[in-house]
Motif scaffolding. Structure first.
Motif, PDB file in Angstrom:
ATOM      1  N   SER A 157       0.797  -1.237   0.000  1.00  0.00           N
ATOM      2  CA  SER A 157       0.000   0.000   0.000  1.00  0.00           C
ATOM      3  C   SER A 157       0.823   1.277   0.000  1.00  0.00           C
ATOM      4  N   GLN A 158       2.099   1.173  -0.367  1.00  0.00           N
ATOM      5  CA  GLN A 158       2.930   2.371  -0.462  1.00  0.00           C
ATOM      6  C   GLN A 158       3.549   2.452  -1.860  1.00  0.00           C
ATOM      7  N   PRO A 159       3.414   3.599  -2.545  1.00  0.00           N
ATOM      8  CA  PRO A 159       3.960   3.739  -3.891  1.00  0.00           C
ATOM      9  C   PRO A 159       5.412   4.200  -3.875  1.00  0.00           C
ATOM     10  N   VAL A 160       6.234   3.501  -3.095  1.00  0.00           N
ATOM     11  CA  VAL A 160       7.594   3.956  -2.814  1.00  0.00           C
ATOM     12  C   VAL A 160       8.593   2.827  -3.036  1.00  0.00           C
ATOM     13  N   HIS A 161       9.707   3.172  -3.687  1.00  0.00           N
ATOM     14  CA  HIS A 161      10.869   2.291  -3.760  1.00  0.00           C
ATOM     15  C   HIS A 161      11.861   2.765  -2.700  1.00  0.00           C
ATOM     16  N   TYR A 162      12.065   1.930  -1.691  1.00  0.00           N
ATOM     17  CA  TYR A 162      13.024   2.234  -0.627  1.00  0.00           C
ATOM     18  C   TYR A 162      14.347   1.534  -0.924  1.00  0.00           C
ATOM     19  N   THR A 163      15.438   2.253  -0.665  1.00  0.00           N
ATOM     20  CA  THR A 163      16.765   1.671  -0.827  1.00  0.00           C
ATOM     21  C   THR A 163      17.669   2.149   0.294  1.00  0.00           C
ATOM     22  N   ALA A 164      18.521   1.251   0.768  1.00  0.00           N
ATOM     23  CA  ALA A 164      19.574   1.636   1.702  1.00  0.00           C
ATOM     24  C   ALA A 164      20.882   1.034   1.203  1.00  0.00           C
ATOM     25  N   ILE A 165      21.932   1.831   1.274  1.00  0.00           N
ATOM     26  CA  ILE A 165      23.278   1.357   0.932  1.00  0.00           C
ATOM     27  C   ILE A 165      24.178   1.550   2.145  1.00  0.00           C
ATOM     28  N   ARG A 166      24.749   0.452   2.615  1.00  0.00           N
ATOM     29  CA  ARG A 166      25.741   0.521   3.684  1.00  0.00           C
ATOM     30  C   ARG A 166      27.126   0.566   3.045  1.00  0.00           C
ATOM     31  N   VAL A 167      27.917   1.556   3.446  1.00  0.00           N
ATOM     32  CA  VAL A 167      29.278   1.722   2.929  1.00  0.00           C
ATOM     33  C   VAL A 167      30.242   1.380   4.046  1.00  0.00           C
ATOM     34  N   MET A 168      31.001   0.313   3.865  1.00  0.00           N
ATOM     35  CA  MET A 168      31.968  -0.138   4.868  1.00  0.00           C
ATOM     36  C   MET A 168      33.378   0.181   4.389  1.00  0.00           C
ATOM     37  N   ASN A 169      34.179   0.704   5.300  1.00  0.00           N
ATOM     38  CA  ASN A 169      35.579   0.990   5.021  1.00  0.00           C
ATOM     39  C   ASN A 169      36.424  -0.086   5.682  1.00  0.00           C
ATOM     40  N   LYS A 170      37.029  -0.935   4.878  1.00  0.00           N
ATOM     41  CA  LYS A 170      37.832  -2.041   5.414  1.00  0.00           C
ATOM     42  C   LYS A 170      39.278  -1.646   5.667  1.00  0.00           C
ATOM     43  N   GLY A 171      39.617  -0.394   5.380  1.00  0.00           N
ATOM     44  CA  GLY A 171      41.001   0.046   5.496  1.00  0.00           C
ATOM     45  C   GLY A 171      41.352   0.651   6.844  1.00  0.00           C
ATOM     46  N   ASP A 172      42.630   1.046   6.968  1.00  0.00           N
ATOM     47  CA  ASP A 172      43.159   1.578   8.223  1.00  0.00           C
ATOM     48  C   ASP A 172      43.138   3.105   8.285  1.00  0.00           C
ATOM     49  N   ARG A 173      42.624   3.752   7.246  1.00  0.00           N
ATOM     50  CA  ARG A 173      42.523   5.211   7.276  1.00  0.00           C
ATOM     51  C   ARG A 173      41.126   5.639   6.843  1.00  0.00           C
ATOM     52  N   LEU A 368      23.311   5.180   3.704  1.00  0.00           N
ATOM     53  CA  LEU A 368      22.499   6.132   2.953  1.00  0.00           C
ATOM     54  C   LEU A 368      21.125   5.519   2.719  1.00  0.00           C
ATOM     55  N   ARG A 369      20.088   6.167   3.252  1.00  0.00           N
ATOM     56  CA  ARG A 369      18.712   5.673   3.104  1.00  0.00           C
ATOM     57  C   ARG A 369      17.933   6.632   2.219  1.00  0.00           C
ATOM     58  N   TYR A 370      17.103   6.065   1.330  1.00  0.00           N
ATOM     59  CA  TYR A 370      16.516   6.878   0.264  1.00  0.00           C
ATOM     60  C   TYR A 370      15.176   6.310  -0.152  1.00  0.00           C
ATOM     61  N   GLY A 371      14.228   7.192  -0.438  1.00  0.00           N
ATOM     62  CA  GLY A 371      12.922   6.776  -0.923  1.00  0.00           C
ATOM     63  C   GLY A 371      12.573   7.501  -2.209  1.00  0.00           C
ATOM     64  N   THR A 372      11.979   6.783  -3.160  1.00  0.00           N
ATOM     65  CA  THR A 372      11.458   7.378  -4.389  1.00  0.00           C
ATOM     66  C   THR A 372       9.993   7.003  -4.498  1.00  0.00           C
ATOM     67  N   LEU A 373       9.142   8.012  -4.597  1.00  0.00           N
ATOM     68  CA  LEU A 373       7.691   7.829  -4.639  1.00  0.00           C
ATOM     69  C   LEU A 373       7.161   8.237  -6.006  1.00  0.00           C
ATOM     70  N   PHE A 374       6.225   7.456  -6.550  1.00  0.00           N
ATOM     71  CA  PHE A 374       5.569   7.796  -7.809  1.00  0.00           C
ATOM     72  C   PHE A 374       4.107   7.403  -7.680  1.00  0.00           C
ATOM     73  N   ALA A 375       3.227   8.417  -7.702  1.00  0.00           N
ATOM     74  CA  ALA A 375       1.831   8.131  -7.381  1.00  0.00           C
ATOM     75  C   ALA A 375       0.919   9.252  -7.880  1.00  0.00           C
ATOM     76  N   PRO A 376      -0.381   8.953  -8.007  1.00  0.00           N
ATOM     77  CA  PRO A 376      -1.352   9.976  -8.410  1.00  0.00           C
ATOM     78  C   PRO A 376      -1.752  10.871  -7.245  1.00  0.00           C
ATOM     79  N   TYR A 377      -2.258  12.026  -7.591  1.00  0.00           N
ATOM     80  CA  TYR A 377      -2.764  12.963  -6.601  1.00  0.00           C
ATOM     81  C   TYR A 377      -3.967  13.677  -7.220  1.00  0.00           C
ATOM     82  N   GLU A 378      -4.621  14.520  -6.426  1.00  0.00           N
ATOM     83  CA  GLU A 378      -5.677  15.361  -6.966  1.00  0.00           C
ATOM     84  C   GLU A 378      -5.146  16.786  -7.134  1.00  0.00           C
TER      85      GLU A 378
END
Length: 420
Positions: A157-173, A368-378
């Motif tokens: 019931s939600q016209p939304v594409h949700y995405t999350a990207i986790r960015v991990m740093n495996k280095g020492d700096r 990074l969390r992000y939502g994209t919505l595409f839906a009708p309105y009046e």
């Protein structure tokens, strides 16, 4: 294999061009996510009497069914990104042209937009009722040891594409990166008369020296207060010294770019495009600085790429010097200095008072969390969206004709439960 609970579904498919992909669906939305570059060529609204894809699928997209080969295809496409580009895709750790940073060759718009993501698993979550797909990507260069994991989600019931990207740093700096979401809409949703808006309260055109110099109608390096007062360069196609960018034209022979800083006091960042003829709204939303948690990557800028026909060269045109056949609009959001790339963003440090990079700490991670919505309105939003407020389970959009509330999860509670 398809997974379906009668309300949402997730299915693996092979789409045109033999690209492996995931389809997420609910009663009124369909989202197609390619493994290649995390590209989303389709975000469709499916109504009772209307079915339309908001996303741009360029006429020149490569569909030969084999990977980009620079020797064979480079003369026309010029870059692998343009061979696969469509719709929406994440840009990390670079937003801008290909260049070398810290001895690392970064492709245009980063590895997340160019490399194939590895599909890991998918399912339907019992608690949220959402259909999800998980994928990962590792830096191809050990000198910048980043690891990315991504979840794509659709809720009932939600016209939304949700995405999350986790960015991990495996280095020492610590690593300083840029990040963006490259949402791009196209016809038939994109039409003359659409209304463009964003959360930014200060705007600027890019400084001279970009690939927009020969294509723009706007005055370079100029700040302005709002989208309806963008400064025109001499010969910019109008008698006035300013142009209203909030009203979308048809193809007019220019390609422009502007960046706007989202106030640090904003709890929600957003960009929006409304089509009053079709009564459809396309809204991107993300956590604002005032609501930031310790692990959040915050996008500080609305960055709008207005591809209205100013590139008389391939792949935008069919041949060098030909007519640009490409009409689309990037409602992009970023932490970056314009789209000039990571090195420029590091040197610039801040634009319009907002930072242009984010730090991924050594042996740490950010999300990074992000939502994209595409839906009708009046009719309330016909003149465009002026404000967006986050409520518990609503995204409340204010327009000249009043407010319209969409079912949504602007606090990303479901993402946070699934992607701890």
């Amino acid at each position: 294999m398809a997974k379906n609970n009668g309300t949402v579904s997730v299915t693996r498919v092979t789409e045109l061009g033999k690209r492996e992909a995931t389809v997420l669906e609910n009663d009124h939305s369909r989202i197609l996510v390619d493994d290649q570059g995390g590209v989303v060529p389709e975000f469709s609204y499916r109504g009772e009497n209307q079915s339309i894809n908001a996303h741009w699928i360029p006429w020149f997209r490569g569909n030969a069914g084999k990977p980009f080969d620079a020797a064979e295809y480079g003369g026309f496409w010029k870059a692998g990104l343009l061979y696969n580009i469509a719709g929406n895709f994440p840009c990390l750790p670079n937003f801008g042209p290909d260049h070398i940073v810290d001895g690392v060759a970064l492709p245009a718009h980063g590895w997340t937009a160019n490399e194939p993501w590895r599909f890991v698993s998918s399912g339907i979550d019992e608690e949220t009722g959402g259909a999800w797909a998980l994928s990962t990507l590792e830096s191809p260069d050990a000198k910048m040891p980043l690891f990315f994991s991504k979840i794509d989600l659709i809720l009932p019931s939600q016209p939304v594409h949700y995405t999350a990207i986790r960015v991990m740093n495996k280095g020492d700096r610590d690593l300083e990166i840029s990040a963006a979401w490259h949402n791009t809409v196209g016809a038939p949703f994109l039409q003359a008369g659409c209304r463009l808006s964003g959360a930014a309260d200060r705007w600027t055109t890019p400084t001279p020296g970009s690939d927009f110099d020969p294509t723009t109608r706007l005055l370079s390096g100029k700040e302005f207060p709002s989208l309806d007062k963008a400064p025109l360069a001499k010969g910019g196609g109008a008698a006035s010294s300013v142009v209203d960018l909030s009203v979308t034209p048809g193809p007019l022979g220019y390609t422009d770019f502007v960046a706007g800083a989202i106030p640090a006091t904003a709890r929600l960042g957003w960009s929006a495009l409304v089509n009053p003829a079709l009564k459809l709204a396309y809204v991107c939303f993300f956590t604002g600085q005032a609501a930031a948690g310790p692990d959040d990557i915050i996008l500080r800028f609305n960055e709008y790429w207005m591809q209205y026909g100013g590139r008389p060269f391939t792949p935008w045109a069919a041949y060098e010097g030909g007519t640009d056949q490409t009409y689309c609009l990037g409602t992009e959001n970023a932490v970056s200095a314009y789209g000039y790339g990571l090195e420029y963003s590091r040197k610039t440090k801040a634009l319009l008072g907002a930072p242009t990079t984010v730090i991924i700490p050594a042996h740490g991670e950010r999300v990074l969390r992000y939502g994209t919505l595409f839906a009708p309105y009046e009719s309330a939003l016909d003149e465009g969206i002026r404000t967006i407020e986050a409520e518990d389970s609503k995204l409340v959009c204010g327009g000249a004709g009043g407010a319209w509330a969409f079912n949504a999860d602007p606090g990303f509670r479901a993402l946070k439960k699934l992607f701890v």
